[in-house]
Design an enzyme around this catalytic site. Structure first.
Site, PDB file in Angstrom:
ATOM      1  N   HIS A  51     -18.858 121.638  69.745  1.00 49.39           N
ATOM      2  CA  HIS A  51     -20.182 121.070  69.977  1.00 49.39           C
ATOM      3  C   HIS A  51     -21.248 121.596  69.017  1.00 49.39           C
ATOM      4  CE1 HIS A  51     -23.169 118.823  72.036  1.00 49.39           C
ATOM      5  NE2 HIS A  51     -23.782 119.849  72.563  1.00 49.39           N
TER       6      HIS A  51
ATOM      7  N   ASP B  67     -15.494 117.951  69.295  1.00 49.32           N
ATOM      8  CA  ASP B  67     -16.520 118.224  70.307  1.00 49.32           C
ATOM      9  C   ASP B  67     -16.024 117.826  71.700  1.00 49.32           C
ATOM     10  OD1 ASP B  67     -18.811 118.449  71.873  1.00 49.32           O
ATOM     11  OD2 ASP B  67     -20.130 117.646  70.328  1.00 49.32           O
TER      12      ASP B  67
ATOM     13  N   SER C 167     -27.636 118.145  70.427  1.00 45.07           N
ATOM     14  CA  SER C 167     -27.163 117.873  71.776  1.00 45.07           C
ATOM     15  C   SER C 167     -28.197 117.004  72.498  1.00 45.07           C
ATOM     16  CB  SER C 167     -26.878 119.183  72.513  1.00 45.07           C
ATOM     17  OG  SER C 167     -26.167 118.949  73.705  1.00 45.07           O
TER      18      SER C 167
END
Length: 713
Positions: A690, A658, A583
């Site tokens: 995600h 995602d 991320s």
């Protein structure tokens, strides 16, 4: 013969002990989702809750009453099975809690429903099955109604099976009763019962002006599109309203929050008398907050109690907390002096006093004692690496520290405020639960987690600090070394990075917060290095917002201070440095590889942000402003225009569904790399969002490890 048998037995025992000491862990034993993960994860089987000043212990399917003055004395109360037999749905009870102080009603919930169990009569006095296809279920404080959502509308039921629709939106782009603003600003839901259960406030989010973003579901025979609404930085965002439903009259009014509609309505809370609703309202620019109060009956605006501004951003994350036994006062959390602290107000909006101050942060507010004279909280004092419990006297302002054992503490306070239960761990403590008698300054350990690595030769985790790129700020790191570490050897290094807001990876918790993948890499002969750079949290506003309008610049400089430190160590092989993150950490991984292309041999980036103009409005505009306002900042932080600088081996990993960092980020980087003549590798996890969960998470870490082994050896 006997001597030979004894010798053989000793040899076998010695061999078993040696094998145990030199155990090599598998990812199935170290990664969540692995089939043997919980065999090596420190666990405390008991849960503790206060019932007034009585401590209730939940163990397996049973509840016991613990005497606070004699914690070793436990009395059996009941088993969950008693509820299960009497509940309509018959589901397995997974959670219980007392509904309010002075009550013997126990609220229970299962996968099938919820209800209330009377401890005195041992009867289920309410049992409500969750309606089919419902979500976001919330039981009213008076235990009469269940509120819930189905698709985009909000409903209530009284447990008899009668369902009442509170909203009836036909357009799927209008969503009621769910979290809004993409869960920023501390928002965790969209249903807000009044204290007495007479009214229900709820969010109504109009997303019709937000572009539909295509996400492809490949699970069907012919792949289908399941669109999401994804407002990107600088584009049209959704508009939010707050409705108030009167249970008795069946009427709904909406708060008259006025113009502009393109703003954030956060930290919603009722006044104790149910007459007003308090809302922290933030402008689209996120630099001007108003604490507004509305009449819950008419929806009319009543008053702005106070305002807060900041040249960069204001980020409210906690609603006002009304003082116990004094509804004319409340406590507000704010970073206005540079650190998150507590402020006492009266309901006219007059600031009475700042309750806490100093170069440390309040991280959690627990509640008041029985008289409402003391407020309990958790903070980073005396070290940002730990969390400790304190109390502050609202009248005198005097502050007392309540926990002294090193570590990260979470606490629960009894109704009177005399007793405190602290659950904590530290680098050398896998977990303990203590009860503290504040009146007699007596501490008793209720239970402890066993060390799952006892008798095993483990990689060593060390804590240290170094200076940031500004030459003056201390940054904390942890380093994991192989169990058979030899300072005369040269080791490759795996740097794990996150580096973004709302994070702190290095703490004085079990093994300094080191996770299973770090252990796995250390046993494969790597040093693992983790550093919290400036831009992360719990060190004050100046520490965090130094990255404003140029995400990735200062963070990378600080991470390179860590790299220079590593290169100064005689046992580090500077030619075999790798970096991995997910991320924001995925963004940082590629960012570091491209800003410092001669340094790293390999990188693995998961779910990476590539260009902040493709990220969502709330988070993106807080830290970067809009692309229209900050074109230079967006250009300098974009990784697309740096793709030609890639010299390391790079693996990008993304879930194809995602909804947080949409896969467009990775695909755009691949396109830029093709144009620039560079060659990153790419791996997709079908059906994942995600991050990877379940068994696929084990596969993920095996894939990451294989890439390091292939290209960092």
């Amino acid at each position: 013969m006997r001597k030979y048998f004894i010798f053989l037995l000793l040899s076998v025992c010695t061999s078993l002990l040696f094998a145990q000491q030199n155990k090599l862990f598998t990812l199935d034993e170290l990664i969540p989702g692995g089939k043997n993960f919980y065999s090596y994860y420190p666990q405390i089987g008991e849960q503790f809750q206060w019932h007034d000043d009585e401590l209730m212990m939940l163990r397996d399917d049973s509840v016991f009453r613990v005497d606070p003055l004699n914690p070793n004395h436990k009395k059996f109360v009941f088993r969950f099975d008693e509820i299960r037999k009497k509940e309509k749905g018959g589901g397995i009870v997974s959670r219980v809690s007392f509904d309010r102080e002075g009550s013997d009603n126990l609220v229970f919930s299962s996968a099938k429903g919820t209800g209330v169990y009377d401890l005195k009569t041992r009867q289920v006095i309410l049992s409500v099955d969750f309606p089919e296809n419902s979500a976001n279920q919330e039981l009213s404080p008076d235990n009469v109604y269940l509120a819930y959502t189905k698709e985009n509308n909000l409903y209530i039921t009284d447990g008899t099976g009668k369902e009442t629709a509170i909203t009836s939106e036909e357009n799927k782009g209008i969503v009621c009763g769910q979290a809004v603003h993409r869960d920023e600003f501390g928002i965790k839901g969209g249903i807000f019962w009044s204290p007495g259960g007479n009214k229900l406030a709820f969010y109504r989010m109009d997303e019709t002006m937000v572009a539909c973003y295509p996400v492809v579901d490949i699970s069907a025979r012919t792949a289908t599109e399941k669109s999401i609404r994804y407002p990107m930085a600088g584009e049209s965002s959704h508009e939010v309203a707050i409705g108030v439903y009167n249970v008795k009259t069946g009427q709904t009014v909406y708060l008259k929050t006025g113009e502009p509609r393109d703003k954030y309505l956060t930290n919603v809370v009722w006044s104790p008398d149910e007459k007003f609703i308090y809302v922290a309202e933030l402008n689209r620019e996120q630099n001007h907050l108003k604490m507004n109060r509305y009449d819950a009956g008419s929806g009319d605006f009543d008053k702005t109690l106070f305002e807060e501004t900041h040249p960069k951003y204001v980020e409210p994350e906690n609603p006002v907390l009304f003082v116990r036994n004094n509804p004319a006062q409340f406590v507000w959390q704010s970073e206005r002096d540079g650190f998150n602290h507590l402020y006492l107000y009266d309901t006219s909006g007059r600031l009475l006093k700042q309750l806490t101050r100093g170069d440390w942060e309040v991280t959690d507010v627990i509640g008041f004692d029985g008289k409402g004279q003391h407020l309990f909280f958790v903070s980073t004092q005396p070290s940002p690496l730990e969390r400790h419990a304190y109390s502050v006297n609202l009248k005198s302002g005097s502050i007392h520290r309540l926990t002294n054992v090193p570590g990260m503490h979470t606490i629960a306070v009894s109704n009177s405020g005399r007793y405190l239960v602290s659950r904590y761990s530290a680098s050398d403590n896998p977990g303990k639960v203590d009860i503290i008698d504040l009146k007699n300054a007596k501490t008793v350990t209720l239970t402890s987690a066993l060390n799952p690595f006892a008798g095993i030769s483990m990689p060593r985790v060390e804590l240290g600090s170094l200076k940031a790129a500004d030459g003056k700020t201390d940054l904390f790191y942890r380093m994991v070394k192989p169990a058979n570490f030899d300072a005369a050897k040269k080791y490759p290094v795996a740097i794990y990075v996150y580096g973004g807001p709302h994070s702190q990876l290095v703490q004085n918790r079990w093994r300094y917060g080191s996770g299973g993948w770090e252990t796995y890499m250390a046993q494969k002969g790597y040093l693992v290095f983790v550093l919290d750079n400036r831009g992360t949290s719990f060190r004050g506003r100046a520490f965090e917002d130094v990255t404003h309008r140029r995400l990735g610049v200062e963070e990378a400089k600080d991470q390179m201070c860590g790299v220079e430190f590593l290169k100064s160590l005689p046992y580090v092989d500077a030619g075999r440095l790798g970096v991995h993150g997910w991320s924001y950490g995925g963004f940082m991984t590629i960012n570091m590889l491209l800003r410092y292309p001669e340094v790293f041999k390999v990188g693995v980036a998961g779910g990476p942000v590539i260009d902040w103009k493709y990220y969502e409005v709330m988070y993106g505009e807080r830290y970067m402003d809009t692309p229209q306002e900050n074109p230079d900042g967006y250009a300098k932080t974009s990784l697309l225009n740096k793709a030609g600088r890639l010299k390391s081996r790079l693996l990008i990993i993304h879930g194809d569904e995602d909804p947080v960092v949409v896969m467009q980020h990775s695909l755009q980087f691949l396109k830029s790399s093709i144009g620039a003549g560079t060659h990153p590798d790419f791996f997709v996890y079908p059906g994942h969002e995600h991050n990877m969960i379940g068994r696929d998470r084990v596969h993920l870490h095996e894939h990451i490890t294989r890439y390091f082994e292939d290209f960092c050896r």
